[in-house]
Design an enzyme around this catalytic site. Structure first.
Site, mmCIF file in Angstrom:
data_model
loop_
_atom_site.group_PDB
_atom_site.id
_atom_site.type_symbol
_atom_site.label_atom_id
_atom_site.label_comp_id
_atom_site.label_asym_id
_atom_site.label_seq_id
_atom_site.Cartn_x
_atom_site.Cartn_y
_atom_site.Cartn_z
ATOM 1 N N ASP A 101 -13.837 3.324 6.521
ATOM 2 C CA ASP A 101 -12.788 3.987 5.732
ATOM 3 C C ASP A 101 -13.370 4.531 4.430
ATOM 4 O OD1 ASP A 101 -10.026 4.761 5.085
ATOM 5 O OD2 ASP A 101 -10.262 3.318 3.471
ATOM 6 N N HIS A 145 0.852 -1.187 0.000
ATOM 7 C CA HIS A 145 0.000 0.000 0.000
ATOM 8 C C HIS A 145 0.884 1.233 0.000
ATOM 9 C CE1 HIS A 145 -4.214 1.276 0.408
ATOM 10 N NE2 HIS A 145 -3.671 2.408 0.831
ATOM 11 N N ARG A 149 -12.552 13.047 3.433
ATOM 12 C CA ARG A 149 -11.215 13.647 3.582
ATOM 13 C C ARG A 149 -10.746 14.225 2.257
ATOM 14 N NH1 ARG A 149 -7.684 9.090 5.022
ATOM 15 N NH2 ARG A 149 -6.021 10.625 5.087
ATOM 16 N N LYS A 185 -7.805 -0.931 6.303
ATOM 17 C CA LYS A 185 -8.095 -1.674 5.057
ATOM 18 C C LYS A 185 -7.263 -2.948 4.980
ATOM 19 C CE LYS A 185 -7.493 1.673 1.931
ATOM 20 N NZ LYS A 185 -7.802 3.030 2.327
ATOM 21 N N SER A 229 -6.451 4.790 8.053
ATOM 22 C CA SER A 229 -7.072 4.469 6.762
ATOM 23 C C SER A 229 -6.359 3.297 6.101
ATOM 24 C CB SER A 229 -7.026 5.720 5.869
ATOM 25 O OG SER A 229 -7.303 5.403 4.541
HETATM 26 N N1 URA Z 1 -3.949 5.597 1.219
HETATM 27 C C1 URA Z 1 -5.028 5.321 1.991
HETATM 28 O O1 URA Z 1 -5.641 4.273 1.850
HETATM 29 N N2 URA Z 1 -5.414 6.223 2.889
HETATM 30 C C2 URA Z 1 -4.771 7.383 3.094
HETATM 31 O O2 URA Z 1 -5.171 8.141 3.952
HETATM 32 C C3 URA Z 1 -3.648 7.685 2.295
HETATM 33 C C4 URA Z 1 -3.254 6.759 1.350
#
Ligand code: URA
Length: 434
Positions: free
Chosen positions: A161, A82, A168, A187, A183
């Site tokens: 999220d 990620h 956001r 996930k 966040s």
């Molecule tokens: N990726 C995400 O999933 N969330 C964030 O806040 C920033 C990058």
């Protein structure tokens, strides 16, 4: 307990209890707390921060807002990566198929564009028919039988999220360590990843502007991962200039395709090979980073990553003729090559300005309900440290109309800085935190 009191408590810089965080996350997930109160709460967190304990509780509340996948019976070990968000960051499109091609199953829950940064889901949806909204059964089935799946945050996985992310994006509340950490990690926890490589971007085109902030975010995410029994490694990578050359959804998919086929930009390829190698080590497919690199390079040279990418598109309903003939991809009506107005060494190609410009052009959202224009974007032809001659192509704009092209041209020109003396290329990576 009520939402207003919780907002006021954070506004007054007090620490929220686990029960208060759970109450807020539960309420917004059930649609019982309206967007305006959620937005106000997000702003108090952005301004006043959270302790590590609050961030950990927020992450777990968000992960527990829906189902938590247990993939231990589905695949021996599920790895994921990620990115914390950057400009021109199409890494997932290359790394995930490449790692899957090395025999490691990859199930990825990706995001959409956030602020000035692009999102993998918006990019991959440039391919007509590609489905990112998968049910849990589909996600598990694809992971088990095909070894590769790329989906968005779905209704039943970390739904909190999904709600917070959209708000956001359009309320100026992206750039916050607790909000990014929760966040990303909620996930990953909900999606069942057992081993995770985090690509933590640092620089003007990232949400972490300096190494100190990036280290803080990385350490927090690594420790949240550990707490939830996941193996996590964070790579701190540069985001002071765009990664690769392409910025914009379809343009980035095309660049990912050429990289998988052996003709992508050198910096982007190197970035992908490094991230993929770390995934192989953390996923126990290679005993060390040197061995992992050999395996990944061979898979890439043999075109196995490209074959996996094609299968991914087919398996998720995409029209594979678009990736076989990328010229079929959406093309903007106005395409202009802009020449360098002077000679010199490039000492800055400001990623943030380029990211913001691509959002203004339609590649990202300004309001929650905005539709993405997949065709628009920018191709940057150089890297910091390059010598460019007056009149040489500097960048190419793909715009929806002349007005948008002219605005973008001026802004992207202002993102470039020249120097008479030689300047060093920027590093790709700064450090590794595990
Ligand atoms: N990726 C995400 O999933 N969330 C964030 O806040 C920033 C990058």
């Amino acid at each position: 307990m009520n939402a207003v009191d919780i907002i006021i408590k954070k506004r007054d810089k007090k620490e929220l209890s686990e029960a208060e965080i759970n109450y807020f996350i539960h309420g917004l997930t059930k649609n019982e707390i309206p967007d305006y109160q959620v937005s106000a709460w997000l702003m108090t967190i952005l301004l006043n921060g959270m302790t590590d304990e609050e961030t950990k509780n927020l992450t777990l509340a968000m992960a527990n807002s829906g189902e938590i996948l247990d993939l231990s019976a589905v695949v021996p070990i599920e790895v994921d990566k990620h990115s914390t968000g950057g400009v021109g960051d199409k890494t997932t499109l290359v790394v995930e198929p490449l790692v899957a091609a090395c025999g490691l199953p990859v199930g990825k829950m990706s995001g959409r564009g956030l602020g000035f940064s692009g999102g993998t889901l918006d990019k991959i949806e440039s391919i007509p028919g590609f489905r990112t909204s998968l049910s849990q059964d589909e996600f598990v089935d694809l992971l088990k039988n095909k070894g590769l799946v790329l989906a968005g945050q779905s209704g039943d996985l970390a739904p909190a999220d999904g709600i917070l992310y959209k708000l956001r994006d359009v309320t100026g509340t992206v750039q916050s360590i607790p909000l990014i950490a929760s966040s990303v990690m909620s996930k990953k926890i909900a999606g069942g990843a057992q081993a995770i490589v985090l690509d933590v971007k640092v620089g003007n085109g990232a949400f972490m502007r300096n190494l100190e902030e990036a280290r803080q975010l990385s350490q927090l995410m690594v420790s949240i991962g550990k707490l939830s029994g996941r193996r996590v490694v964070a790579l701190l990578s540069d985001m002071n200039q765009p990664l690769g050359n392409a910025v914009g959804n379809a343009l980035e998919v095309k660049e990912a395709i050429s990289t998988l086929k052996g003709s992508g930009p050198a910096d982007f390829l190197e970035h992908c090979l490094t991230v993929a190698s770390h995934m192989l080590v953390i996923g126990e497919k290679a005993r060390d980073i040197v061995t992992a690199r050999e395996i990944v390079e061979k898979a890439n040279k043999d075109g196995l990553g490209w074959e996996k990418f094609r299968s991914l598109v087919i398996n998720q309903g995409g029209d594979v003729t678009y990736v076989d003939q990328p010229e079929k991809m959406p093309l903007a009506p106005v395409i202009r090559e802009i020449l360098s107005p002077c000679s010199g060494y490039l000492n800055e190609i400001n990623a943030k300005v380029i990211g913001e410009t691509s959002v203004e052009m339609g590649a990202g959202r300004i309001k929650k309900e905005d539709q993405i224009d997949h065709s628009v974007g920018i191709i940057i032809h150089h890297k910091v440290g390059d010598f460019v001659k007056n009149g040489e192509p500097l960048f190419t704009i793909h715009a929806k109309d002349m007005n948008s092209m002219e605005n973008a041209r001026d802004r992207i020109l202002s993102a470039h800085m020249w120097s008479d003396s030689k300047c060093e290329p920027l590093p790709l990576f700064y450090e590794v935190i595990q």
